[in-house]
Design an enzyme around this catalytic site. Structure first.
Site, PDB file in Angstrom:
ATOM      1  CG  ASN A  53      -6.698   0.508  -0.899  1.00 15.12           C
ATOM      2  OD1 ASN A  53      -6.791  -0.282  -1.832  1.00 15.12           O
ATOM      3  ND2 ASN A  53      -5.627   1.256  -0.722  1.00 15.12           N
ATOM      4  CB  SER A  96     -13.892   4.304   6.442  1.00 15.21           C
ATOM      5  OG  SER A  96     -13.009   3.211   6.425  1.00 15.21           O
ATOM      6  CG  HIS A 143      -6.652   4.808  -2.113  1.00 18.00           C
ATOM      7  ND1 HIS A 143      -5.361   4.857  -1.645  1.00 18.00           N
ATOM      8  CD2 HIS A 143      -6.615   3.960  -3.172  1.00 18.00           C
ATOM      9  CE1 HIS A 143      -4.586   4.088  -2.382  1.00 18.00           C
ATOM     10  NE2 HIS A 143      -5.329   3.537  -3.320  1.00 18.00           N
ATOM     11  CG  HIS A 147      -6.603   7.458   4.063  1.00 20.51           C
ATOM     12  ND1 HIS A 147      -5.447   7.975   3.521  1.00 20.51           N
ATOM     13  CD2 HIS A 147      -6.920   6.391   3.289  1.00 20.51           C
ATOM     14  CE1 HIS A 147      -5.093   7.255   2.474  1.00 20.51           C
ATOM     15  NE2 HIS A 147      -5.972   6.288   2.317  1.00 20.51           N
ATOM     16  CG  ASP A 149      -2.157   0.799   1.106  1.00 19.68           C
ATOM     17  OD1 ASP A 149      -2.413   1.335   0.015  1.00 19.68           O
ATOM     18  OD2 ASP A 149      -2.876   0.925   2.113  1.00 19.68           O
ATOM     19  CG  HIS A 150      -1.206   5.031   0.723  1.00 20.35           C
ATOM     20  ND1 HIS A 150      -1.536   6.099  -0.080  1.00 20.35           N
ATOM     21  CD2 HIS A 150      -2.371   4.438   1.050  1.00 20.35           C
ATOM     22  CE1 HIS A 150      -2.845   6.155  -0.221  1.00 20.35           C
ATOM     23  NE2 HIS A 150      -3.386   5.150   0.451  1.00 20.35           N
ATOM     24  CD  GLU A 187      -4.033   3.764   4.897  1.00 14.80           C
ATOM     25  OE1 GLU A 187      -4.760   2.816   5.161  1.00 14.80           O
ATOM     26  OE2 GLU A 187      -3.807   4.158   3.745  1.00 14.80           O
TER      27      GLU A 187
END
Length: 341
Positions: free
Chosen positions: A271, A252, A249, A212, A95-96, A169
């Protein structure tokens, strides 16, 4: 089944875009969370992506070691072995990765994969993300072009970010400003630099208000139509229908209608980290509260070994996270789509 080969991974991504569904990409940081993700994908009969961030890779090496390469290699080796027992295809992803960690994370892992492929084997990871959101677009794409040549040689897919995902994040902080929305001009510049597959395969995390972190449904103001505008512009210029493979991304708190709209516009990977972290931890909290005098030696007592055995609360944690992965597959329309069927 074993971890997806480059050809299987390519087929997974192609089928997702053609079928307007996406694979949950589940962040893990331990063998327990990895096992939970595998269980969830198997129960949903969905192929999937399991990924580690720079912080997750450090943690996997041991909290006192903090070596991203050691943690990544150990994670990949463990995943390769345990995934054989499941009837779904799993791709491994990092990831990132910001600019200051490329030489400590992505580039060494690519070198390992290139060496494995040169010997007739498979790459260690199936895809890597370069997060150039903190540098100017020109520099972002210049580095992306260099990395794309390396990933193509190693039979690995590159993921890039054009625009900025807000919030934080693993130490990567994105400001919440106009850069939360990738422009059509940004998308065209990306394709001009990286092509549409002829230089190597890549996925693009184009931003449309993504943030995020933890938000209640409806609090994140997403504009999925931006993805369609960019797809249409690239399609008009290059004569290919829905040419980009996109990544979602910071999902949530997103409304299901927004998620589904993004899938229709070419998102093939979403993600998921914050939600699965909570789903893993919530059953642990319930176990501790319900077995307070068992997990603690209260007032000189000895406690209850069956209550404080890590397997007791660990099974509950894995079960809770697996259920959330199943839910993610349902949201992303990947339920029942595994290539193994």
């Amino acid at each position: 089944m074993p971890i997806a080969s480059p050809d299987v991974y390519a087929e997974m991504l192609d089928r997702a875009k053609a079928g307007a569904f996406a694979y949950p990409a589940i962040n893990v940081s331990s063998s327990q969370t990895l096992n939970a993700a595998l269980r969830g994908f198997a129960e949903a009969e969905s192929d999937g992506i399991i990924q580690v961030s720079t912080g997750g890779a450090e943690y996997l090496s041991g909290p006192t070691i903090k070596d991203m390469i050691t943690g990544s290699v150990a994670f990949a080796a463990y995943a390769q072995e345990v995934a054989k027992k499941y009837s779904v295809n799993i791709a491994l992803h990092t990831d990132h990765c910001p600019k200051d960690k490329l030489d400590k994370f992505v580039r060494p892992l690519l070198a390992i994969s290139a060496e494995r492929v040169a010997k007739g084997g498979e790459p260690l990871f199936q895809s890597h993300m370069w997060d150039g959101s903190a540098v100017p677009l020109g520099e972002n794409l210049q580095i992306a072009e260099e990395l794309l040549a390396a990933t193509a040689a190693a039979k690995v897919v590159l993921e890039i970010e054009v625009g900025v995902v807000g919030g934080e994040e693993d130490g990567v902080v994105g400001a919440i400003d106009e850069k939360l929305y990738t422009t059509v001009e940004d998308g065209l510049a990306m394709v001009e630099a990286l092509g549409l597959g002829e230089k190597g395969r890549y996925m693009a995390a184009l931003t449309f208000g993504n943030v995020h972190g933890v938000y209640k449904p409806g609090n994140v103001k997403l504009r999925p139509e931006i993805l369609k505008q960019i797809q249409d512009a690239v399609s008009a210029k290059y004569g290919k229908e829905k040419p980009l493979s996109l990544v979602f991304h910071g999902g949530s708190g997103s409304l299901l209608s927004e998620i589904r709209e993004a899938l229709d516009y070419g998102v093939v990977k979403m993600n998921i980290d914050t939600d699965t972290q909570y789903a893993f931890t919530r059953p642990v909290a319930a176990h501790m509260f319900s077995n307070y005098d068992g997990v603690l030696k209260v007032d000189g007592e000895v406690g209850n070994k069956k209550a404080y055995d890590p397997r007791a609360w660990g099974k509950a944690a894995e079960g809770g996270m697996a259920q959330r992965v199943v839910e993610a597959c349902e949201h992303l329309r990947s339920t029942g789509t595994t290539l193994s069927k």
